[in-house]
Design an enzyme around this catalytic site. Structure first.
Site, PDB file in Angstrom:
ATOM      1  N   GLY A  13      47.629 -26.388 -11.819  1.00 21.60           N
ATOM      2  CA  GLY A  13      48.377 -27.567 -12.241  1.00 21.60           C
ATOM      3  C   GLY A  13      49.834 -27.239 -12.529  1.00 21.60           C
ATOM      4  N   THR A  14      50.069 -26.087 -13.132  1.00 19.28           N
ATOM      5  CA  THR A  14      51.446 -25.702 -13.482  1.00 19.28           C
ATOM      6  C   THR A  14      52.306 -25.615 -12.227  1.00 19.28           C
ATOM      7  OG1 THR A  14      50.687 -24.500 -15.431  1.00 19.28           O
ATOM      8  CG2 THR A  14      52.843 -23.871 -14.544  1.00 19.28           C
ATOM      9  N   ASN A  64      46.883 -34.256 -22.659  1.00 16.92           N
ATOM     10  CA  ASN A  64      45.921 -33.185 -22.879  1.00 16.92           C
ATOM     11  C   ASN A  64      45.578 -32.960 -24.341  1.00 16.92           C
ATOM     12  OD1 ASN A  64      48.746 -32.438 -22.198  1.00 16.92           O
ATOM     13  ND2 ASN A  64      48.191 -30.513 -23.163  1.00 16.92           N
ATOM     14  N   GLN A 114      44.491 -33.715 -16.501  1.00 18.90           N
ATOM     15  CA  GLN A 114      43.392 -34.023 -17.434  1.00 18.90           C
ATOM     16  C   GLN A 114      42.604 -35.262 -17.022  1.00 18.90           C
ATOM     17  OE1 GLN A 114      42.214 -32.158 -19.811  1.00 18.90           O
ATOM     18  NE2 GLN A 114      43.863 -30.672 -20.025  1.00 18.90           N
ATOM     19  N   SER A 170      44.231 -29.910 -10.993  1.00 19.85           N
ATOM     20  CA  SER A 170      43.852 -28.528 -11.301  1.00 19.85           C
ATOM     21  C   SER A 170      42.335 -28.405 -11.268  1.00 19.85           C
ATOM     22  CB  SER A 170      44.383 -28.157 -12.687  1.00 19.85           C
ATOM     23  OG  SER A 170      43.999 -26.843 -13.009  1.00 19.85           O
ATOM     24  N   HIS A 190      40.325 -25.946 -12.736  1.00 22.74           N
ATOM     25  CA  HIS A 190      39.534 -25.376 -13.838  1.00 22.74           C
ATOM     26  C   HIS A 190      39.265 -26.344 -14.974  1.00 22.74           C
ATOM     27  CE1 HIS A 190      42.710 -24.169 -16.921  1.00 22.74           C
ATOM     28  NE2 HIS A 190      43.459 -24.536 -15.909  1.00 22.74           N
ATOM     29  N   THR A 212      49.127 -16.473   1.670  1.00 27.91           N
ATOM     30  CA  THR A 212      47.730 -16.566   2.112  1.00 27.91           C
ATOM     31  C   THR A 212      46.916 -17.357   1.095  1.00 27.91           C
ATOM     32  OG1 THR A 212      47.965 -14.456   3.224  1.00 27.91           O
ATOM     33  CG2 THR A 212      45.718 -15.195   2.799  1.00 27.91           C
ATOM     34  N   CYS A 253      51.177 -21.033 -32.134  1.00 25.46           N
ATOM     35  CA  CYS A 253      51.447 -20.130 -33.251  1.00 25.46           C
ATOM     36  C   CYS A 253      52.494 -19.120 -32.807  1.00 25.46           C
ATOM     37  CB  CYS A 253      50.180 -19.403 -33.658  1.00 25.46           C
ATOM     38  SG  CYS A 253      50.402 -18.435 -35.139  1.00 25.46           S
TER      39      CYS A 253
HETATM   40  N1  PLP Z   1      49.107 -30.509 -17.023  1.00 29.38           N
HETATM   41  C1  PLP Z   1      48.251 -30.803 -18.011  1.00 29.38           C
HETATM   42  C2  PLP Z   1      48.213 -32.184 -18.562  1.00 29.38           C
HETATM   43  C3  PLP Z   1      47.397 -29.822 -18.516  1.00 29.38           C
HETATM   44  O1  PLP Z   1      46.561 -30.123 -19.502  1.00 29.38           O
HETATM   45  C4  PLP Z   1      47.446 -28.517 -17.958  1.00 29.38           C
HETATM   46  C5  PLP Z   1      46.586 -27.436 -18.494  1.00 29.38           C
HETATM   47  O2  PLP Z   1      46.263 -27.407 -19.652  1.00 29.38           O
HETATM   48  C6  PLP Z   1      48.349 -28.268 -16.919  1.00 29.38           C
HETATM   49  C7  PLP Z   1      49.167 -29.279 -16.476  1.00 29.38           C
HETATM   50  C8  PLP Z   1      48.453 -26.905 -16.273  1.00 29.38           C
HETATM   51  O3  PLP Z   1      47.362 -26.681 -15.417  1.00 29.38           O
HETATM   52  P1  PLP Z   1      46.954 -25.172 -15.001  1.00 29.38           P
HETATM   53  O4  PLP Z   1      46.273 -24.571 -16.206  1.00 29.38           O
HETATM   54  O5  PLP Z   1      46.020 -25.350 -13.848  1.00 29.38           O
HETATM   55  O6  PLP Z   1      48.192 -24.464 -14.627  1.00 29.38           O
END
Ligand code: PLP
Length: 379
Positions: A69-70, A148, A176, A196, A198, A234, A322
């Site tokens: 996702g990032t 999230n 999410q 994403s 996971h 790849t 933290c």
């Molecule tokens: N965007 C949201 C709303 C998320 O909750 C998260 C992960 O917590 C991400 C993006 C990032 O996803 P990833 O962990 O696959 O990089």
């Protein structure tokens, strides 16, 4: 352990693991190779692309696999702005995930102006505020589907309609929301959309960006021609295969799983509220993801609660980061205007389809014990 931290990550489904196994073993071909082993890998990647695309009613051509996702958020935001450099403003919300906030922050250092739409005390965004803030200089709008930390679901259809009416590209972070609410790119006018694996019982380190037909976007990496030049390198074949299966499962089970999670989440919330009179629920409970509750225990530090819960076998999380020994209140709760005293005691419980009623019963008892004990220590 009782795992109530599914917005952080989820347990991989057995079906996902089984589908991935051959591609971590004997099927190790490179999808770009012309020989039979390469083509086996290519077919597996393309099958997964079709599986992910089907979940959001997209054409498989418009799915670009990423490392998560990032990366999808980064590619969308940085790549869209690079493709249309003349406009200098980005419209977003202050409660986006750090992947979006930091991408915008990076652009701010390059002279872009970030226009944050305000959120109210319940973490809601009013589409009328988007309409007021968007202007002819807006190069991109980046708004999440669901938050999230609080689980609050934005009125994304109405926001997307406003943004589309101004001809501005829209990136939606659906990390999410994916698998929990229906997403249909045929009726949701957006340019890009981040996913994403996971968070939906798929593997870590794989995600995707939906790129609408005609969207202008520049890749952020250079190298080979994989993923239509938008994401060279790849492919993570096993991860992508797992993502495909996870997406298909999530979509097939979505309604049933949502009902299950809603019931258990509501029971958890009601149970804790009945036992701990000072507890409060943060965020808009009328428009919220089925699996999430953010509960604050004013006057008690979230970190102490999390450690207490963990010692008794319950995994949850706080929205707080933290850093250097001091608990920074979450940027989401801060943007909502939640008092620091309350925000410091905020705990996020996030369930999955694997959460059971007996785990919830046990969690209510454990949370009550831990919070009462900590309250007596600080009294
Ligand atoms: N965007 C949201 C709303 C998320 O909750 C998260 C992960 O917590 C991400 C993006 C990032 O996803 P990833 O962990 O696959 O990089």
């Amino acid at each position: 352990m009782i795992y109530l931290d599914n917005n952080s990550t989820t347990r991989m489904a057995d079906e996902v693991f089984d589908a991935m196994r051959p591609f971590m073993g004997e099927q190790y071909g490179n999808p770009s190779s012309l020989h039979l082993m390469g083509q086996t890998a290519r077919n597996a990647v393309e099958r997964a692309r079709a599986q992910v695309a089907a979940c959001i009613n997209a054409n498989p051509r418009n799915i670009i696999f990423t490392s998560g996702g990032t990366e999808a958020d980064n590619l969308a935001i940085l790549g869209t702005l690079e493709a249309q450099p003349s406009k200098r403003r980005i419209l977003t919300t202050p409660v986006e995930h750090v992947a979006v906030r930091q991408a915008c922050g990076k652009l701010a250092t390059r002279g872009y102006v970030i226009d944050d739409v305000r959120v109210d005390r319940l973490g809601r965004v009013d589409p009328a505020d988007v309409e007021r803030l968007i202007n002819d200089e807006t190069a991109l709008a980046a708004v999440m589907f669901a938050n999230n930390e609080t689980g609050v679901v934005f009125p994304i259809d109405r926001i997307a309609a406003v943004v589309a009416s101004r001809g501005v590209p829209l990136h939606i972070d659906t990390v999410q929301a994916f698998g929990k609410v229906p997403i249909n790119v045929q009726s949701l006018p957006c340019t890009t959309l981040a996913l994403s694996a996971h968070k939906i019982h798929g593997p870590k380190g794989v995600g995707a960006l939906y790129v609408a037909p005609g969207a202008r976007l520049r890749g952020q990496l250079v190298g080979g021609h994989q993923e239509r030049d938008l994401r060279p390198g790849t492919e993570n074949v096993a991860g992508i295969v797992g993502f495909g299966v996870a997406a298909e499962l999530a979509e097939r089970q979505r309604e049933e799983a949502s009902e299950h999670m809603t019931q258990l989440r509501d029971a958890l919330e009601a149970g804790i509220l009945a036992q701990v009179k000072s507890a409060v629920v943060l965020g808009d409970t009328s428009s919220r993801l089925c699996n999430t509750t953010n509960m604050a225990f004013p006057g008690i530090d979230a970190e102490a609660i999390l450690i207490g819960l963990s010692q008794k076998g319950v995994c949850a999380s706080s929205g707080s980061a933290c850093s250097s020994g001091s608990l920074e209140p979450s940027h989401v709760l801060q943007a909502m205007g939640i008092d620091a005293e309350v925000a410091r005691g905020a705990i996020r419980f996030s369930l999955s389809k694997f959460t059971t009623a007996s785990e919830i019963e046990m969690s209510i008892t454990v949370v009550t014990e831990v919070v009462r004990k900590l309250a007596s220590l600080t009294a």
